[in-house]
Design a protein around this motif. Structure first.
Motif, PDB file in Angstrom:
ATOM      1  N   LYS A  41       0.882  -1.177   0.000  1.00 33.72           N
ATOM      2  CA  LYS A  41       0.000   0.000   0.000  1.00 33.72           C
ATOM      3  C   LYS A  41       0.924   1.234   0.000  1.00 33.72           C
ATOM      4  O   LYS A  41       1.568   1.482  -1.004  1.00 33.72           O
ATOM      5  CB  LYS A  41      -0.974  -0.004   1.175  1.00 33.72           C
ATOM      6  CG  LYS A  41      -2.044  -1.092   1.060  1.00 33.72           C
ATOM      7  CD  LYS A  41      -3.254  -0.747   1.921  1.00 33.72           C
ATOM      8  CE  LYS A  41      -4.385  -1.724   1.703  1.00 33.72           C
ATOM      9  NZ  LYS A  41      -4.156  -3.009   2.390  1.00 33.72           N
ATOM     10  N   LEU A  42       1.020   1.961   1.124  1.00 33.09           N
ATOM     11  CA  LEU A  42       1.946   3.096   1.129  1.00 33.09           C
ATOM     12  C   LEU A  42       3.138   2.848   2.040  1.00 33.09           C
ATOM     13  O   LEU A  42       3.964   3.746   2.238  1.00 33.09           O
ATOM     14  CB  LEU A  42       1.209   4.373   1.569  1.00 33.09           C
ATOM     15  CG  LEU A  42       0.416   5.067   0.471  1.00 33.09           C
ATOM     16  CD1 LEU A  42      -0.291   6.303   1.008  1.00 33.09           C
ATOM     17  CD2 LEU A  42       1.319   5.465  -0.692  1.00 33.09           C
ATOM     18  N   ASP A  43       3.231   1.670   2.614  1.00 34.64           N
ATOM     19  CA  ASP A  43       4.338   1.393   3.537  1.00 34.64           C
ATOM     20  C   ASP A  43       5.567   0.890   2.774  1.00 34.64           C
ATOM     21  O   ASP A  43       5.443   0.247   1.723  1.00 34.64           O
ATOM     22  CB  ASP A  43       3.920   0.366   4.590  1.00 34.64           C
ATOM     23  CG  ASP A  43       2.979   0.985   5.622  1.00 34.64           C
ATOM     24  OD1 ASP A  43       2.780   2.217   5.569  1.00 34.64           O
ATOM     25  OD2 ASP A  43       2.445   0.246   6.444  1.00 34.64           O
ATOM     26  N   PRO A  44       6.762   1.175   3.297  1.00 36.20           N
ATOM     27  CA  PRO A  44       7.973   0.760   2.579  1.00 36.20           C
ATOM     28  C   PRO A  44       8.188  -0.756   2.647  1.00 36.20           C
ATOM     29  O   PRO A  44       7.797  -1.397   3.611  1.00 36.20           O
ATOM     30  CB  PRO A  44       9.084   1.495   3.341  1.00 36.20           C
ATOM     31  CG  PRO A  44       8.532   1.731   4.707  1.00 36.20           C
ATOM     32  CD  PRO A  44       7.050   1.889   4.556  1.00 36.20           C
ATOM     33  N   VAL A  45       8.795  -1.272   1.596  1.00 33.26           N
ATOM     34  CA  VAL A  45       9.235  -2.671   1.556  1.00 33.26           C
ATOM     35  C   VAL A  45      10.752  -2.616   1.416  1.00 33.26           C
ATOM     36  O   VAL A  45      11.270  -1.807   0.634  1.00 33.26           O
ATOM     37  CB  VAL A  45       8.604  -3.418   0.358  1.00 33.26           C
ATOM     38  CG1 VAL A  45       9.131  -4.833   0.260  1.00 33.26           C
ATOM     39  CG2 VAL A  45       7.077  -3.394   0.456  1.00 33.26           C
ATOM     40  N   THR A  46      11.461  -3.431   2.191  1.00 38.27           N
ATOM     41  CA  THR A  46      12.922  -3.374   2.130  1.00 38.27           C
ATOM     42  C   THR A  46      13.483  -4.605   1.427  1.00 38.27           C
ATOM     43  O   THR A  46      12.871  -5.673   1.418  1.00 38.27           O
ATOM     44  CB  THR A  46      13.532  -3.240   3.543  1.00 38.27           C
ATOM     45  OG1 THR A  46      12.993  -4.253   4.378  1.00 38.27           O
ATOM     46  CG2 THR A  46      13.217  -1.893   4.144  1.00 38.27           C
ATOM     47  N   ASP A  47      14.665  -4.420   0.839  1.00 38.14           N
ATOM     48  CA  ASP A  47      15.333  -5.524   0.161  1.00 38.14           C
ATOM     49  C   ASP A  47      16.310  -6.214   1.119  1.00 38.14           C
ATOM     50  O   ASP A  47      16.341  -5.897   2.314  1.00 38.14           O
ATOM     51  CB  ASP A  47      16.034  -5.028  -1.114  1.00 38.14           C
ATOM     52  CG  ASP A  47      17.150  -4.027  -0.807  1.00 38.14           C
ATOM     53  OD1 ASP A  47      17.567  -3.928   0.367  1.00 38.14           O
ATOM     54  OD2 ASP A  47      17.602  -3.351  -1.746  1.00 38.14           O
ATOM     55  N   THR A  89      -2.665   7.111   7.445  1.00 35.93           N
ATOM     56  CA  THR A  89      -2.546   5.895   8.243  1.00 35.93           C
ATOM     57  C   THR A  89      -1.078   5.597   8.521  1.00 35.93           C
ATOM     58  O   THR A  89      -0.262   5.570   7.610  1.00 35.93           O
ATOM     59  CB  THR A  89      -3.155   4.698   7.470  1.00 35.93           C
ATOM     60  OG1 THR A  89      -4.457   5.060   7.061  1.00 35.93           O
ATOM     61  CG2 THR A  89      -3.213   3.459   8.344  1.00 35.93           C
ATOM     62  N   ARG A  90      -0.753   5.406   9.794  1.00 31.62           N
ATOM     63  CA  ARG A  90       0.631   5.105  10.139  1.00 31.62           C
ATOM     64  C   ARG A  90       0.642   4.284  11.427  1.00 31.62           C
ATOM     65  O   ARG A  90      -0.322   4.292  12.171  1.00 31.62           O
ATOM     66  CB  ARG A  90       1.443   6.381  10.305  1.00 31.62           C
ATOM     67  CG  ARG A  90       0.855   7.299  11.327  1.00 31.62           C
ATOM     68  CD  ARG A  90       1.505   8.661  11.298  1.00 31.62           C
ATOM     69  NE  ARG A  90       0.976   9.468  12.372  1.00 31.62           N
ATOM     70  CZ  ARG A  90       1.217  10.757  12.541  1.00 31.62           C
ATOM     71  NH1 ARG A  90       1.993  11.388  11.715  1.00 31.62           N
ATOM     72  NH2 ARG A  90       0.708  11.415  13.539  1.00 31.62           N
ATOM     73  N   SER A  91       1.751   3.598  11.644  1.00 27.95           N
ATOM     74  CA  SER A  91       1.835   2.685  12.782  1.00 27.95           C
ATOM     75  C   SER A  91       3.233   2.779  13.381  1.00 27.95           C
ATOM     76  O   SER A  91       4.157   3.307  12.759  1.00 27.95           O
ATOM     77  CB  SER A  91       1.577   1.261  12.310  1.00 27.95           C
ATOM     78  OG  SER A  91       2.602   0.878  11.404  1.00 27.95           O
ATOM     79  N   PHE A  92       3.395   2.245  14.572  1.00 25.06           N
ATOM     80  CA  PHE A  92       4.727   2.210  15.176  1.00 25.06           C
ATOM     81  C   PHE A  92       5.655   1.305  14.352  1.00 25.06           C
ATOM     82  O   PHE A  92       6.858   1.547  14.265  1.00 25.06           O
ATOM     83  CB  PHE A  92       4.651   1.764  16.630  1.00 25.06           C
ATOM     84  CG  PHE A  92       4.054   2.818  17.522  1.00 25.06           C
ATOM     85  CD1 PHE A  92       4.738   4.010  17.754  1.00 25.06           C
ATOM     86  CD2 PHE A  92       2.814   2.649  18.107  1.00 25.06           C
ATOM     87  CE1 PHE A  92       4.190   5.009  18.553  1.00 25.06           C
ATOM     88  CE2 PHE A  92       2.247   3.638  18.911  1.00 25.06           C
ATOM     89  CZ  PHE A  92       2.941   4.823  19.131  1.00 25.06           C
ATOM     90  N   ALA A  93       5.067   0.265  13.718  1.00 26.27           N
ATOM     91  CA  ALA A  93       5.880  -0.613  12.870  1.00 26.27           C
ATOM     92  C   ALA A  93       6.449   0.173  11.685  1.00 26.27           C
ATOM     93  O   ALA A  93       7.601  -0.025  11.281  1.00 26.27           O
ATOM     94  CB  ALA A  93       5.037  -1.789  12.382  1.00 26.27           C
ATOM     95  N   LEU A  94       5.632   1.087  11.140  1.00 22.28           N
ATOM     96  CA  LEU A  94       6.107   1.913  10.021  1.00 22.28           C
ATOM     97  C   LEU A  94       7.286   2.784  10.468  1.00 22.28           C
ATOM     98  O   LEU A  94       8.303   2.872   9.780  1.00 22.28           O
ATOM     99  CB  LEU A  94       4.962   2.786   9.502  1.00 22.28           C
ATOM    100  CG  LEU A  94       5.352   3.910   8.534  1.00 22.28           C
ATOM    101  CD1 LEU A  94       5.963   3.352   7.260  1.00 22.28           C
ATOM    102  CD2 LEU A  94       4.144   4.777   8.197  1.00 22.28           C
ATOM    103  N   PHE A  95       7.155   3.406  11.638  1.00 21.16           N
ATOM    104  CA  PHE A  95       8.243   4.269  12.110  1.00 21.16           C
ATOM    105  C   PHE A  95       9.513   3.456  12.381  1.00 21.16           C
ATOM    106  O   PHE A  95      10.620   3.925  12.125  1.00 21.16           O
ATOM    107  CB  PHE A  95       7.810   5.052  13.349  1.00 21.16           C
ATOM    108  CG  PHE A  95       6.904   6.197  13.017  1.00 21.16           C
ATOM    109  CD1 PHE A  95       7.291   7.164  12.107  1.00 21.16           C
ATOM    110  CD2 PHE A  95       5.656   6.295  13.592  1.00 21.16           C
ATOM    111  CE1 PHE A  95       6.455   8.218  11.785  1.00 21.16           C
ATOM    112  CE2 PHE A  95       4.813   7.355  13.281  1.00 21.16           C
ATOM    113  CZ  PHE A  95       5.204   8.320  12.373  1.00 21.16           C
ATOM    114  N   ALA A  96       9.342   2.244  12.888  1.00 26.44           N
ATOM    115  CA  ALA A  96      10.513   1.384  13.125  1.00 26.44           C
ATOM    116  C   ALA A  96      11.187   1.058  11.790  1.00 26.44           C
ATOM    117  O   ALA A  96      12.423   1.079  11.677  1.00 26.44           O
ATOM    118  CB  ALA A  96      10.086   0.115  13.844  1.00 26.44           C
ATOM    119  N   ALA A  97      10.372   0.773  10.757  1.00 24.85           N
ATOM    120  CA  ALA A  97      10.924   0.464   9.434  1.00 24.85           C
ATOM    121  C   ALA A  97      11.658   1.677   8.859  1.00 24.85           C
ATOM    122  O   ALA A  97      12.749   1.548   8.286  1.00 24.85           O
ATOM    123  CB  ALA A  97       9.806   0.023   8.493  1.00 24.85           C
TER     124      ALA A  97
END
Ligand code: ZN
Length: 296
Positions: A41-47, A89-97
């Protein structure tokens, strides 16, 4: 200690000339090195290296609209527009990422997040109500009915410390909103209103929220805040009167703290009188810069 504001330092070349040149844009889209930012969605995905994940642009799903972010390390870089998403929409998991991303990548991500969100929220012309269409390679929308051009919006926010006293006796004002995690305090903040300068807005917000009158407001730093698209402008103003009149509809509490107390909070000491904002928030930068000025 981090003093650079979060979401800054992106190496993105925004390629403004390409936005106005269909042939150049077509060449960038056809470049085998072109990449598409991978998002959940709008959250980052890391490699596997912990950085933002990209896939070849040729793997973009059929039928999606593509906006040009620009060039990253020479590679044409695109994002897919996703109807219906919301950057609120945002979450603590998003900020950690975000905190774990390599330096500069959170800034690239912030540009993508705010841009995709803006397109999702502006499918219709604000002037005549007709459906709009993406133009300028994704950095605007055009109304075919009334020819109005719409551009991605940025909402300016002031965030500030009032300082009372000088030298070793200097203290700054911190506050907490009801929704903050337990113990967290930050700098006070508020949206600029039409017709205001940055200095006007800083003075108004401090007076409204805490009853504090400031003078000699100085700008410190700024950062994008992609939830959805604010620009945070950090300032410090001086006051001669430390009496507080707290507006409890805005703030649960506000108090004055010394440099030693701010240093304890930034160092995450267990007996610190408050918990500081996270390092990607410009309030953290503001505290750190204020402390650096004390010890310079
Ligand atoms: Zn229109």
């Amino acid at each position: 200690m981090t003093i650079s504001p979060g979401f800054t330092g992106s190496p993105l070349d925004r390629c403004d000339d390409v936005r106005h040149d269909a042939a150049k844009l077509a060449a960038m889209r056809a470049d085998p090195a072109a990449g598409l930012l991978l998002l959940d969605k709008l959250d980052p995905v890391t490699d596997s290296t912990g950085g933002l994940a990209w896939v070849p642009l040729s793997e973009a799903p059929q039928g999606v609209e593509l906006a040009l972010l620009g060039r990253l390390n020479g590679a044409p870089s695109f994002v897919a527009l996703t109807p219906g998403v919301s950057a609120l929409t945002r979450s603590f998991a998003l900020f950690a990422a975000l905190a774990a991303l390599p330096e500069g990548e959170a800034g690239t991500y912030a540009a993508a997040r705010s841009l995709i969100d803006w397109h999702a929220r502006h499918p219709f012309c604000a002037r005549c109500g007709h459906e709009t269409a993406m133009f300028r390679a994704g950095w605007g929308r055009l109304c075919p009915a009334c020819d109005t051009e719409h551009f991605p919006r940025v909402d300016p926010v002031v965030i500030m410390l009032a300082q009372h006293g000088e030298g070793a006796g200097a203290r700054v004002l911190i506050g907490r909103q009801p929704g903050f995690p337990a113990g967290r305090y930050s700098a006070l903040a508020g949206f600029l209103e039409p017709g205001e300068s940055i200095e006007d807005a800083v003075a108004r917000e401090l007076l409204e929220e805490a009853g504090v009158r400031v003078h000699d407001v100085r700008y410190v730093a700024s950062q994008p805040w992609p939830f959805p698209s604010q620009l945070m402008m950090a300032c410090i103003g001086l006051t001669d009167d430390d009496r507080l009149t707290i507006d409890h509809t805005e703030l649960e509490d506000a108090k004055w703290v010394t440099a030693a107390e701010v240093a304890a909070a930034l160092a995450e000491e267990p007996d610190a009188p408050f918990i500081a904002p996270p390092s990607h928030a410009i309030a953290y930068t503001l505290f750190a810069r204020w402390l650096a000025d004390r010890t310079a």
